[in-house]
Design a protein around this motif. Structure first.
Motif, PDB file in Angstrom:
ATOM      1  N   CYS A  54       0.835  -1.201   0.000  1.00  0.00           N
ATOM      2  CA  CYS A  54       0.000   0.000   0.000  1.00  0.00           C
ATOM      3  C   CYS A  54       0.876   1.261   0.000  1.00  0.00           C
ATOM      4  O   CYS A  54       0.625   2.196  -0.756  1.00  0.00           O
ATOM      5  CB  CYS A  54      -0.928  -0.023   1.211  1.00  0.00           C
ATOM      6  SG  CYS A  54      -2.002   1.414   1.335  1.00  0.00           S
ATOM      7  N   LEU A  55       1.904   1.264   0.837  1.00  0.00           N
ATOM      8  CA  LEU A  55       2.809   2.410   0.893  1.00  0.00           C
ATOM      9  C   LEU A  55       3.526   2.603  -0.440  1.00  0.00           C
ATOM     10  O   LEU A  55       3.657   3.728  -0.933  1.00  0.00           O
ATOM     11  CB  LEU A  55       3.838   2.234   2.014  1.00  0.00           C
ATOM     12  CG  LEU A  55       3.310   2.293   3.442  1.00  0.00           C
ATOM     13  CD1 LEU A  55       4.428   1.941   4.423  1.00  0.00           C
ATOM     14  CD2 LEU A  55       2.719   3.655   3.761  1.00  0.00           C
ATOM     15  N   LEU A  56       3.971   1.509  -1.039  1.00  0.00           N
ATOM     16  CA  LEU A  56       4.670   1.589  -2.311  1.00  0.00           C
ATOM     17  C   LEU A  56       3.744   2.107  -3.414  1.00  0.00           C
ATOM     18  O   LEU A  56       4.153   2.911  -4.259  1.00  0.00           O
ATOM     19  CB  LEU A  56       5.238   0.218  -2.686  1.00  0.00           C
ATOM     20  CG  LEU A  56       6.194   0.186  -3.868  1.00  0.00           C
ATOM     21  CD1 LEU A  56       7.374   1.116  -3.664  1.00  0.00           C
ATOM     22  CD2 LEU A  56       6.674  -1.234  -4.102  1.00  0.00           C
ATOM     23  N   HIS A  57       2.492   1.683  -3.382  1.00  0.00           N
ATOM     24  CA  HIS A  57       1.512   2.180  -4.347  1.00  0.00           C
ATOM     25  C   HIS A  57       1.356   3.700  -4.212  1.00  0.00           C
ATOM     26  O   HIS A  57       1.299   4.423  -5.216  1.00  0.00           O
ATOM     27  CB  HIS A  57       0.167   1.481  -4.146  1.00  0.00           C
ATOM     28  CG  HIS A  57      -0.914   2.000  -5.031  1.00  0.00           C
ATOM     29  ND1 HIS A  57      -0.985   1.704  -6.376  1.00  0.00           N
ATOM     30  CD2 HIS A  57      -1.962   2.819  -4.767  1.00  0.00           C
ATOM     31  CE1 HIS A  57      -2.032   2.319  -6.902  1.00  0.00           C
ATOM     32  NE2 HIS A  57      -2.642   2.990  -5.940  1.00  0.00           N
ATOM     33  N   MET A  58       1.304   4.179  -2.966  1.00  0.00           N
ATOM     34  CA  MET A  58       1.178   5.622  -2.737  1.00  0.00           C
ATOM     35  C   MET A  58       2.404   6.366  -3.260  1.00  0.00           C
ATOM     36  O   MET A  58       2.282   7.451  -3.838  1.00  0.00           O
ATOM     37  CB  MET A  58       0.944   5.919  -1.255  1.00  0.00           C
ATOM     38  CG  MET A  58      -0.413   5.456  -0.776  1.00  0.00           C
ATOM     39  SD  MET A  58      -0.899   5.912   0.915  1.00  0.00           S
ATOM     40  CE  MET A  58       0.556   5.740   1.875  1.00  0.00           C
ATOM     41  N   VAL A  59       3.578   5.789  -3.080  1.00  0.00           N
ATOM     42  CA  VAL A  59       4.801   6.398  -3.605  1.00  0.00           C
ATOM     43  C   VAL A  59       4.722   6.508  -5.124  1.00  0.00           C
ATOM     44  O   VAL A  59       5.022   7.558  -5.699  1.00  0.00           O
ATOM     45  CB  VAL A  59       6.058   5.590  -3.180  1.00  0.00           C
ATOM     46  CG1 VAL A  59       7.280   6.006  -3.980  1.00  0.00           C
ATOM     47  CG2 VAL A  59       6.316   5.741  -1.696  1.00  0.00           C
ATOM     48  N   GLU A  63       4.826   9.794  -7.480  1.00  0.00           N
ATOM     49  CA  GLU A  63       5.808   9.937  -8.563  1.00  0.00           C
ATOM     50  C   GLU A  63       5.121  10.349  -9.861  1.00  0.00           C
ATOM     51  O   GLU A  63       5.625  11.199 -10.604  1.00  0.00           O
ATOM     52  CB  GLU A  63       6.574   8.636  -8.775  1.00  0.00           C
ATOM     53  CG  GLU A  63       7.604   8.349  -7.717  1.00  0.00           C
ATOM     54  CD  GLU A  63       8.283   7.002  -7.888  1.00  0.00           C
ATOM     55  OE1 GLU A  63       7.711   6.098  -8.553  1.00  0.00           O
ATOM     56  OE2 GLU A  63       9.399   6.856  -7.372  1.00  0.00           O
ATOM     57  N   LYS A  64       3.963   9.759 -10.139  1.00  0.00           N
ATOM     58  CA  LYS A  64       3.206  10.128 -11.338  1.00  0.00           C
ATOM     59  C   LYS A  64       2.792  11.596 -11.274  1.00  0.00           C
ATOM     60  O   LYS A  64       2.849  12.317 -12.282  1.00  0.00           O
ATOM     61  CB  LYS A  64       1.965   9.256 -11.490  1.00  0.00           C
ATOM     62  CG  LYS A  64       2.260   7.835 -11.904  1.00  0.00           C
ATOM     63  CD  LYS A  64       0.971   7.031 -11.974  1.00  0.00           C
ATOM     64  CE  LYS A  64       1.233   5.554 -12.178  1.00  0.00           C
ATOM     65  NZ  LYS A  64      -0.008   4.769 -12.135  1.00  0.00           N
ATOM     66  N   GLN A  65       2.365  12.048 -10.090  1.00  0.00           N
ATOM     67  CA  GLN A  65       1.963  13.440  -9.932  1.00  0.00           C
ATOM     68  C   GLN A  65       3.151  14.378 -10.145  1.00  0.00           C
ATOM     69  O   GLN A  65       3.017  15.419 -10.790  1.00  0.00           O
ATOM     70  CB  GLN A  65       1.344  13.656  -8.544  1.00  0.00           C
ATOM     71  CG  GLN A  65       0.022  12.944  -8.389  1.00  0.00           C
ATOM     72  CD  GLN A  65      -0.504  12.974  -6.965  1.00  0.00           C
ATOM     73  OE1 GLN A  65       0.251  13.182  -6.008  1.00  0.00           O
ATOM     74  NE2 GLN A  65      -1.794  12.751  -6.816  1.00  0.00           N
ATOM     75  N   ILE A  66       4.307  13.997  -9.627  1.00  0.00           N
ATOM     76  CA  ILE A  66       5.516  14.793  -9.825  1.00  0.00           C
ATOM     77  C   ILE A  66       5.873  14.841 -11.303  1.00  0.00           C
ATOM     78  O   ILE A  66       6.239  15.902 -11.833  1.00  0.00           O
ATOM     79  CB  ILE A  66       6.678  14.248  -8.971  1.00  0.00           C
ATOM     80  CG1 ILE A  66       6.405  14.508  -7.493  1.00  0.00           C
ATOM     81  CG2 ILE A  66       8.013  14.865  -9.392  1.00  0.00           C
ATOM     82  CD1 ILE A  66       7.349  13.784  -6.556  1.00  0.00           C
ATOM     83  N   ASP A  67       5.758  13.705 -11.981  1.00  0.00           N
ATOM     84  CA  ASP A  67       6.040  13.669 -13.420  1.00  0.00           C
ATOM     85  C   ASP A  67       5.123  14.619 -14.188  1.00  0.00           C
ATOM     86  O   ASP A  67       5.562  15.315 -15.120  1.00  0.00           O
ATOM     87  CB  ASP A  67       5.887  12.250 -13.979  1.00  0.00           C
ATOM     88  CG  ASP A  67       7.003  11.323 -13.551  1.00  0.00           C
ATOM     89  OD1 ASP A  67       8.056  11.810 -13.078  1.00  0.00           O
ATOM     90  OD2 ASP A  67       6.816  10.093 -13.685  1.00  0.00           O
ATOM     91  N   CYS A  68       3.859  14.666 -13.809  1.00  0.00           N
ATOM     92  CA  CYS A  68       2.922  15.577 -14.466  1.00  0.00           C
ATOM     93  C   CYS A  68       3.339  17.030 -14.256  1.00  0.00           C
ATOM     94  O   CYS A  68       3.318  17.841 -15.196  1.00  0.00           O
ATOM     95  CB  CYS A  68       1.502  15.364 -13.939  1.00  0.00           C
ATOM     96  SG  CYS A  68       0.758  13.822 -14.468  1.00  0.00           S
ATOM     97  N   LEU A  69       3.713  17.365 -13.036  1.00  0.00           N
ATOM     98  CA  LEU A  69       4.163  18.732 -12.767  1.00  0.00           C
ATOM     99  C   LEU A  69       5.457  19.047 -13.512  1.00  0.00           C
ATOM    100  O   LEU A  69       5.606  20.141 -14.068  1.00  0.00           O
ATOM    101  CB  LEU A  69       4.372  18.944 -11.268  1.00  0.00           C
ATOM    102  CG  LEU A  69       3.114  19.101 -10.439  1.00  0.00           C
ATOM    103  CD1 LEU A  69       3.465  19.171  -8.967  1.00  0.00           C
ATOM    104  CD2 LEU A  69       2.336  20.333 -10.864  1.00  0.00           C
ATOM    105  N   ASP A  70       6.374  18.108 -13.534  1.00  0.00           N
ATOM    106  CA  ASP A  70       7.632  18.318 -14.253  1.00  0.00           C
ATOM    107  C   ASP A  70       7.377  18.572 -15.737  1.00  0.00           C
ATOM    108  O   ASP A  70       8.010  19.439 -16.349  1.00  0.00           O
ATOM    109  CB  ASP A  70       8.566  17.114 -14.086  1.00  0.00           C
ATOM    110  CG  ASP A  70       9.181  17.019 -12.706  1.00  0.00           C
ATOM    111  OD1 ASP A  70       9.104  18.014 -11.945  1.00  0.00           O
ATOM    112  OD2 ASP A  70       9.742  15.952 -12.386  1.00  0.00           O
TER     113      ASP A  70
END
Length: 83
Positions: A54-59, A63-70
């Motif tokens: 579950c924690l890894l899924h949240m990470v 990461e996907k959200q950071i990629d979108c912002l980047d």
């Protein structure tokens, strides 16, 4: 075997602190501690693996959200240079 010997921690409180630090809910900690005290290692490890997953899924979601912002920042900078 005593709890402290099973997990090589100094005390029950240290195990609980580790679970808190790992983001376990109070209900989850209670369930984990019960399995630990009952020496039910199969179910205990299953619960810990589920929480880890579950924690890894949240990470990965973050990461996907950071990629979108980047990508957005990249596009803005790229368009700014073209002007």
């Amino acid at each position: 075997m005593r709890l402290e010997e099973t997990v090589h921690y100094g005390s029950r409180e240290a195990v609980i602190q580790n679970l808190e630090d790992a983001g376990c809910t109070p209900d989850m900690m209670e369930c984990i501690m019960t399995h630990l005290e009952e020496d039910d290692m199969g179910e205990l490890l299953k619960l810990l693996e589920q929480h880890r997953s579950c924690l890894l899924h949240m990470v990965h979601e973050r990461e996907k959200q950071i990629d979108c912002l980047d990508y957005l920042v990249y596009q803005i900078k790229r368009n700014k240079k073209k002007r």
